[in-house]
Design an enzyme around this catalytic site. Structure first.
Site, short mmCIF file in Angstrom:
data_model
loop_
_atom_site.label_atom_id
_atom_site.label_comp_id
_atom_site.label_asym_id
_atom_site.label_seq_id
_atom_site.Cartn_x
_atom_site.Cartn_y
_atom_site.Cartn_z
N LYS A 78 -32.20 -25.71 -17.37
CA LYS A 78 -33.06 -26.74 -17.97
C LYS A 78 -33.89 -26.14 -19.12
O LYS A 78 -33.93 -24.91 -19.28
CB LYS A 78 -33.96 -27.31 -16.87
CG LYS A 78 -33.18 -28.04 -15.77
CD LYS A 78 -34.12 -28.63 -14.73
CE LYS A 78 -33.36 -29.43 -13.68
NZ LYS A 78 -34.27 -30.07 -12.70
N GLU A 103 -20.64 -35.62 -13.15
CA GLU A 103 -21.47 -34.89 -14.11
C GLU A 103 -20.62 -34.06 -15.07
O GLU A 103 -20.92 -33.98 -16.27
CB GLU A 103 -22.46 -34.00 -13.33
CG GLU A 103 -23.52 -34.84 -12.63
CD GLU A 103 -24.36 -34.08 -11.59
OE1 GLU A 103 -25.21 -34.73 -10.95
OE2 GLU A 103 -24.18 -32.86 -11.42
N THR A 148 -35.39 -28.54 -4.01
CA THR A 148 -35.82 -29.24 -5.22
C THR A 148 -37.22 -28.78 -5.63
O THR A 148 -37.49 -28.51 -6.81
CB THR A 148 -35.82 -30.77 -4.97
OG1 THR A 148 -34.49 -31.15 -4.62
CG2 THR A 148 -36.27 -31.54 -6.20
N TYR A 199 -29.35 -38.75 -14.85
CA TYR A 199 -30.28 -38.97 -13.73
C TYR A 199 -30.36 -40.45 -13.34
O TYR A 199 -31.39 -40.88 -12.81
CB TYR A 199 -31.67 -38.44 -14.09
CG TYR A 199 -31.80 -36.93 -13.97
CD1 TYR A 199 -31.51 -36.28 -12.77
CD2 TYR A 199 -32.25 -36.15 -15.04
CE1 TYR A 199 -31.64 -34.90 -12.65
CE2 TYR A 199 -32.38 -34.77 -14.92
CZ TYR A 199 -32.08 -34.15 -13.72
OH TYR A 199 -32.22 -32.79 -13.58
N HIS A 219 -30.47 -27.25 -12.81
CA HIS A 219 -29.85 -28.38 -12.10
C HIS A 219 -28.56 -27.91 -11.43
O HIS A 219 -27.85 -27.08 -11.97
CB HIS A 219 -29.51 -29.51 -13.09
CG HIS A 219 -28.59 -30.53 -12.49
ND1 HIS A 219 -29.06 -31.57 -11.72
CD2 HIS A 219 -27.23 -30.65 -12.49
CE1 HIS A 219 -28.03 -32.30 -11.29
NE2 HIS A 219 -26.91 -31.77 -11.75
N ASN A 278 -38.38 -26.90 -12.64
CA ASN A 278 -37.63 -26.09 -11.66
C ASN A 278 -36.35 -25.44 -12.22
O ASN A 278 -35.44 -25.11 -11.48
CB ASN A 278 -37.39 -26.88 -10.37
CG ASN A 278 -36.52 -28.11 -10.59
OD1 ASN A 278 -36.04 -28.35 -11.70
ND2 ASN A 278 -36.32 -28.88 -9.54
#
Ligand code: DAT
Ligand code: MG
Length: 170
Positions: free
Chosen positions: A29, A146, A111, A69, A135, A132
Site C-alpha cells: 500500500k 483481484e 487486519t 474494495y 493487502h 497497515n
C-alpha cells in the site's frame, strides 16, 4: 484395471501440481511504498519459497480502488480507505504456491496491526488499522477477481524457478 490405476496416478499428480499453482493478489500500500518497505516485503515471500508471477509499480485511481474494495462500500471508513489507497503509488503483485492465499494472510497478520503477532508483516511494521502497509486476498475466489482487476492476462508470467524441485516434492 491398469488403465484405472494409471488414470488415478495421473489425476493425483495433476491435482497436486494444480494445488502448487494457487495464486494470490498482494499489494504494497502507499504507506509501505513511502516507508521504503517494498524490498523487505517482497523478500519475505521470496524467502518462503513462493513464486512471483506478476508485479507493477502504479499510482491507482480512486475508481479502481472503489472497485477493489467494493465489498466494503458503505462502511464508515470506506471514503478514508479510498483516499489513503489513492494517495500515492502502490506495488500490486501476484504470487503463486501451495496454499499461498491462506499462508499469505498468515504472513500479513491480522487486519488490525495491534492484533498481529510479531513476525508477521503488520505485526512487525505498523501500528494502526488505517495504515497497515499491505493487502492480501482473503480467498481463492477473491484472489482470482483481484488478479483480473489489476493485471492483464499477458502480464502474468509463466516461468519455472530453478529452486522448484527443492521446495516441492512433486
Ligand atoms: P484486510 O485488509 O485484512 O483483508 P478488510 O478487507 O476487512 O481487511 O479491510 C480492508 C482494509 O480496510 C484494511 O486493510 C484496512 C481498512 N479497514 C478495515 N477495517 C477498518 C476499520 N475498522 N477502520 C479503518 N480502516 C479499516
Ligand atoms: Mg480484505
Amino acid at each position: 484395471m491398469v488403465v484405472c490405476t494409471i488414470l488415478a496416478i495421473f489425476s493425483f499428480f495433476s491435482s497436486a501440481m494444480a494445488a502448487n499453482k494457487e495464486r494470490t493478489f498482494l499489494m504494497v500500500k502507499p504507506d509501505g511504498v513511502q516507508r521504503g518497505l517494498v524490498g523487505k516485503i517482497i523478500k519475505r515471500f521470496e524467502n518462503k519459497g513462493f513464486k512471483l508471477v506478476a508485479m507493477k509499480f502504479t499510482w491507482p485511481s480512486e475508481e479502481l480502488l472503489k472497485q477493489h474494495y467494493k465489498d466494503l462500500e458503505g462502511r464508515p471508513f470506506f471514503p478514508g480507505l479510498v483516499k489513503y489507497m489513492s494517495s500515492g503509488p502502490v506495488v500490486p503483485m501476484v504470487w503463486e504456491g501451495l496454499n499461498v492465499v491462506k499462508t499469505g494472510r498468515f504472513m500479513l497478520g491480522e487486519t488490525n496491526p495491534k492484533d498481529s503477532n510479531p513476525g508477521t508483516l503488520r505485526g512487525d511494521y505498523c501500528v494502526q488499522v488505517g495504515r497497515n502497509i499491505i493487502h492480501g486476498s482473503d480467498s481463492v475466489d477473491s484472489a482470482n477477481k483481484e488478479i483480473d482487476l489489476w493485471f492483464k492476462k499477458d502480464e502474468l508470467i509463466s516461468w519455472q524457478p530453478a529452486t522448484s524441485a527443492w521446495i516441492y516434492e512433486d
